[in-house]
Design a protein around this motif. Structure first.
Motif, PDB file in Angstrom:
ATOM      1  N   ASN A   2       0.814  -1.217   0.000  1.00 56.91           N
ATOM      2  CA  ASN A   2       0.000   0.000   0.000  1.00 56.91           C
ATOM      3  C   ASN A   2       0.843   1.261   0.000  1.00 56.91           C
ATOM      4  N   THR A   5       1.933   2.016  -3.425  1.00 53.81           N
ATOM      5  CA  THR A   5       0.779   2.448  -4.206  1.00 53.81           C
ATOM      6  C   THR A   5       0.462   3.902  -3.923  1.00 53.81           C
ATOM      7  N   TYR A   6       0.451   4.282  -2.643  1.00 54.11           N
ATOM      8  CA  TYR A   6       0.181   5.678  -2.277  1.00 54.11           C
ATOM      9  C   TYR A   6       1.223   6.615  -2.863  1.00 54.11           C
ATOM     10  N   VAL A  16      -6.961  10.169  -3.719  1.00 51.79           N
ATOM     11  CA  VAL A  16      -7.439   8.941  -3.092  1.00 51.79           C
ATOM     12  C   VAL A  16      -8.879   9.198  -2.710  1.00 51.79           C
ATOM     13  N   PRO A  20     -11.798   6.074   2.524  1.00 51.37           N
ATOM     14  CA  PRO A  20     -10.741   5.091   2.299  1.00 51.37           C
ATOM     15  C   PRO A  20     -10.892   3.877   3.200  1.00 51.37           C
ATOM     16  N   THR A  22      -8.253   2.197   4.260  1.00 50.51           N
ATOM     17  CA  THR A  22      -7.143   2.320   5.203  1.00 50.51           C
ATOM     18  C   THR A  22      -6.722   3.775   5.240  1.00 50.51           C
ATOM     19  N   PRO A  24      -5.148   6.910   4.316  1.00 51.96           N
ATOM     20  CA  PRO A  24      -4.454   7.309   3.093  1.00 51.96           C
ATOM     21  C   PRO A  24      -3.379   8.358   3.337  1.00 51.96           C
ATOM     22  N   GLN A  41      -9.858   2.469  -2.786  1.00 50.59           N
ATOM     23  CA  GLN A  41      -9.430   1.353  -1.946  1.00 50.59           C
ATOM     24  C   GLN A  41     -10.600   0.446  -1.584  1.00 50.59           C
ATOM     25  N   ASP A  43     -11.391  -3.141   1.071  1.00 50.25           N
ATOM     26  CA  ASP A  43     -10.844  -3.868   2.214  1.00 50.25           C
ATOM     27  C   ASP A  43     -11.440  -5.268   2.271  1.00 50.25           C
TER      28      ASP A  43
END
Length: 101
Positions: A2, A5-6, A16, A20, A22, A24, A41, A43
């Motif tokens: 992750n 990715t961010y 984003v 989210p 998670t 961000p 995103q 989950d």
């Protein structure tokens, strides 16, 4: 991962989309509809991979969200219009909130 990715998304100037799944790096809010480019995103509610430099167990964490009604509707809407809308309600799409048909 992750974090990678961010960093890649932020470097390319992507937003984003909130809410989210998670925490961000950057989240502009949940105003809809959004247009591409955008990072969304999901989950699957699976445990994080173990720490260390070892291959993670196969959990299908990246495959599972593709089967949810909410993510399939979101993808279809995006491909048809270029807009990104949530089909999982106010909360993020998760294994316990996969959207409805």
């Amino acid at each position: 991962p992750n974090t990678s990715t961010y960093l890649r998304a932020r470097r390319r100037g992507l937003s984003v989309w909130a809410p989210p799944a998670t925490a961000p790096v950057h989240s502009p809010g949940a105003d809809a509809p959004w247009s591409a480019p955008l990072l969304v995103q999901f989950d699957p509610e699976l445990p994080a991979p173990p720490a260390g430099n070892r291959p993670a167990p196969v959990t299908e964490a990246h495959k599972i969200p593709r089967t949810w009604d909410g993510t399939q509707q979101q993808t279809a809407r995006f491909l048809a219009t270029g807009e990104v809308l949530s089909f999982c309600g106010e909360a993020p799409c998760t294994a316990s909130n996969p959207g409805s048909p």
